[in-house]
Write an enzyme that holds these catalytic residues in place. Structure first.
Site, PDB file in Angstrom:
ATOM      1  N   ASP A  16       0.856  -1.194   0.000  1.00 44.44           N
ATOM      2  CA  ASP A  16       0.000   0.000   0.000  1.00 44.44           C
ATOM      3  C   ASP A  16       0.888   1.238   0.000  1.00 44.44           C
ATOM      4  OD1 ASP A  16      -2.120  -1.769   0.494  1.00 44.44           O
ATOM      5  OD2 ASP A  16      -1.872  -1.584   2.662  1.00 44.44           O
ATOM      6  N   ASP A  64       0.410   8.238   8.149  1.00 45.83           N
ATOM      7  CA  ASP A  64       0.550   6.835   8.591  1.00 45.83           C
ATOM      8  C   ASP A  64       1.866   6.653   9.301  1.00 45.83           C
ATOM      9  OD1 ASP A  64      -1.495   6.457   6.876  1.00 45.83           O
ATOM     10  OD2 ASP A  64      -0.545   4.928   5.643  1.00 45.83           O
ATOM     11  N   GLU A  89       1.052  -2.460  11.262  1.00 48.43           N
ATOM     12  CA  GLU A  89       0.760  -2.545   9.832  1.00 48.43           C
ATOM     13  C   GLU A  89       1.898  -1.922   9.031  1.00 48.43           C
ATOM     14  OE1 GLU A  89      -3.082  -1.237   8.387  1.00 48.43           O
ATOM     15  OE2 GLU A  89      -2.327  -1.088   6.357  1.00 48.43           O
ATOM     16  N   GLU A  90       2.574  -0.965   9.621  1.00 49.94           N
ATOM     17  CA  GLU A  90       3.591  -0.216   8.882  1.00 49.94           C
ATOM     18  C   GLU A  90       4.956  -0.895   8.831  1.00 49.94           C
ATOM     19  OE1 GLU A  90       2.609   2.272   7.068  1.00 49.94           O
ATOM     20  OE2 GLU A  90       0.618   2.182   7.936  1.00 49.94           O
ATOM     21  N   ASP A 131      -2.647  -0.989  14.196  1.00 47.73           N
ATOM     22  CA  ASP A 131      -2.698  -0.276  12.919  1.00 47.73           C
ATOM     23  C   ASP A 131      -2.736   1.200  13.327  1.00 47.73           C
ATOM     24  OD1 ASP A 131      -3.131   0.924  10.547  1.00 47.73           O
ATOM     25  OD2 ASP A 131      -4.791  -0.375   9.913  1.00 47.73           O
ATOM     26  N   LEU A 190      -2.721   4.091  11.872  1.00 48.57           N
ATOM     27  CA  LEU A 190      -3.681   4.999  11.226  1.00 48.57           C
ATOM     28  C   LEU A 190      -4.347   4.265  10.074  1.00 48.57           C
ATOM     29  CD1 LEU A 190      -4.515   7.807  12.015  1.00 48.57           C
ATOM     30  CD2 LEU A 190      -2.983   8.717  10.296  1.00 48.57           C
ATOM     31  N   ASP A 191      -5.551   3.806  10.334  1.00 43.71           N
ATOM     32  CA  ASP A 191      -6.276   3.026   9.333  1.00 43.71           C
ATOM     33  C   ASP A 191      -7.198   3.935   8.528  1.00 43.71           C
ATOM     34  OD1 ASP A 191      -7.191   0.283   8.360  1.00 43.71           O
ATOM     35  OD2 ASP A 191      -9.061   1.272   8.864  1.00 43.71           O
ATOM     36  N   GLU A 231      -6.330  -5.461  12.700  1.00 41.97           N
ATOM     37  CA  GLU A 231      -7.580  -4.805  12.309  1.00 41.97           C
ATOM     38  C   GLU A 231      -8.773  -5.612  12.842  1.00 41.97           C
ATOM     39  OE1 GLU A 231      -6.131  -2.332   8.359  1.00 41.97           O
ATOM     40  OE2 GLU A 231      -6.854  -4.345   8.031  1.00 41.97           O
TER      41      GLU A 231
HETATM   42  P1  AHM Z   1      -5.638   0.521   5.044  1.00 42.11           P
HETATM   43  O1  AHM Z   1      -5.177  -0.285   6.237  1.00 42.11           O
HETATM   44  O2  AHM Z   1      -4.648   0.488   3.947  1.00 42.11           O
HETATM   45  O3  AHM Z   1      -6.064   1.906   5.424  1.00 42.11           O
HETATM   46  O4  AHM Z   1      -6.903  -0.262   4.452  1.00 42.11           O
HETATM   47  C1  AHM Z   1      -7.937  -0.619   5.317  1.00 42.11           C
HETATM   48  C2  AHM Z   1      -9.179   0.092   4.878  1.00 42.11           C
HETATM   49  C3  AHM Z   1     -10.282   0.011   5.885  1.00 42.11           C
HETATM   50  O5  AHM Z   1     -10.274   1.097   6.754  1.00 42.11           O
HETATM   51  C4  AHM Z   1     -11.500   0.043   5.025  1.00 42.11           C
HETATM   52  O6  AHM Z   1     -12.607  -0.527   5.651  1.00 42.11           O
HETATM   53  C5  AHM Z   1     -11.068  -0.701   3.805  1.00 42.11           C
HETATM   54  O7  AHM Z   1      -9.674  -0.559   3.736  1.00 42.11           O
HETATM   55  C6  AHM Z   1     -11.650  -0.129   2.559  1.00 42.11           C
HETATM   56  O8  AHM Z   1     -11.223  -0.876   1.473  1.00 42.11           O
HETATM   57  P2  AHM Z   1     -11.848  -0.670   0.018  1.00 42.11           P
HETATM   58  O9  AHM Z   1     -11.354   0.647  -0.450  1.00 42.11           O
HETATM   59  O10 AHM Z   1     -11.338  -1.832  -0.769  1.00 42.11           O
HETATM   60  O11 AHM Z   1     -13.327  -0.697   0.180  1.00 42.11           O
HETATM   61 MG    MG Z   2      -5.324  -0.563   8.053  1.00 45.01          MG
END
Ligand code: AHM
Ligand code: MG
Length: 327
Positions: free
Chosen positions: A70, A76, A99-100, A118, A120-121, A277
């Protein structure tokens, strides 16, 4: 202000609540309490950064990627630094899974706890002023304190969590957590710089009308999930999807609903990560009377085999998750 409200108590601070409830915890000697306070402190710092986003140069992509591929956002990375630093200084945590970072980080060999976080999700929402969150799970270390961290310390299933929670940076900032004795929510009061108990003993409605799923991916869902979605439409339910897990979960916790991130043809295990998560939100959901599964199995019973393992995720009101499972 009404006369009767003059001098009204402003309520419990998070610190006092943690202290008063310390005895509930079977190994009560203040360390878990200190750890929760460290998290709250880091949350205040991250909250400040999140609120400054837009004013200074901290929005947008960093130009690098995390181990899952990602794009990393500046915030983040900043949040990861803030939480890691607070937990390292606090001294209660021996290992931090984030996560990072590809591998776990050794923080303090004398720490009794392992944390999965995580920081900053919902990163894709940072630049557009939409709610984002921090998610954390806390485990007791299994190996001897003082010795090296073992695989068994790191890869514990969700049922072993001793505490879990999230911070929602939304229209107000909240910290919601459980230590296995119900769920309590605290709202940040900016001018005093404190979290106050605002949502005691949170209960998820047994049933609800909201379904939250990225329906843009519907063509790649399995037949049962497609049928369940059709059922939601037939029943004229309400679709709500922010794309920020903490915010979607929090709304459904308060109002009743189901959040689904199912397997897709591209990602057979879905997108969300089990260890930092899904497990935390599963613990909170169950403590509030809700349910969390991967479509078949209880999330908290899944034995993790890798730090960044993904799982399909169905979480929310008991009746809704059970119905989705029956499809
Ligand atoms: P991230 O950890 O890279 O931020 O991704 C997690 C996020 C969640 O917060 C969210 O519910 C989901 O990804 C959304 O995914 P999508 O864009 O595929 O619907
Ligand atoms: Mg996340």
């Amino acid at each position: 202000m009404e006369a009767s409200r003059i001098g009204e108590s402003i309520g419990f601070t998070l610190d006092r609540f943690i202290k008063n409830n310390q005895d509930q915890f079977q190994y009560a000697n203040g360390e878990l309490s200190q750890l929760l306070r460290d998290i709250a402190l880091a949350a205040k710092v991250v909250n400040r950064e999140v609120n400054k986003a837009g004013l200074i140069d901290i929005m947008g992509p960093l130009g690098s990627q995390n181990m899952a591929g990602d794009d990393q956002q500046k915030l983040d990375v900043l949040a990861n630094i803030r939480f890691t630093r607070a937990l390292k200084k606090g001294g209660e945590v021996c290992a931090l899974i984030s996560e990072e970072s590809e591998s776990y980080e050794d923080l303090n060999n004398n720490g009794k706890y392992v944390i999965a976080i995580d920081p900053l999700d919902g990163s894709s929402n940072i630049d557009v002023n939409v709610s984002i969150g921090t998610i954390f799970s806390i485990y007791r270390r299994i190996s001897k304190v003082g010795g090296p961290i073992q695989q068994a310390d790191i890869l514990q299933k969700g049922a072993e969590q001793v505490a879990a929670g999230y911070i929602l940076y939304g229209s107000s900032t909240m910290m919601v957590y459980t230590t296995g004795y119900g769920v309590n929510g605290f709202t940040f009061e900016q001018s005093l710089g404190e979290f106050f108990l605002s949502h005691p003993d949170m209960q998820m409605p047994e049933d609800g009308k909201i379904y939250s799923i990225n329906e843009g991916l519907a063509n790649s869902f399995s037949e049962p999930v497609k049928k369940y979605l059709q059922d939601c439409k037939d029943k004229k339910m309400t679709a709500r999807y922010i794309g920020s897990l903490v915010a979607d979960f929090h709304r459904n916790l308060l109002k009743g609903g189901i959040y689904i991130y199912p397997s897709t043809s591209k990602d057979p295990n879905g997108k969300l990560r089990l260890m930092y998560e899904c497990n935390a939100l599963a613990f909170i959901a169950e403590q509030a009377g809700g349910v969390a599964t991967d479509g078949k199995n209880r999330i908290m019973d899944i034995e993790p085999t890798a730090l960044h393992q993904r799982t399909p995720f169905f979480v929310g009101s008991k009746k809704m998750v059970k119905l989705a499972e029956s499809f």
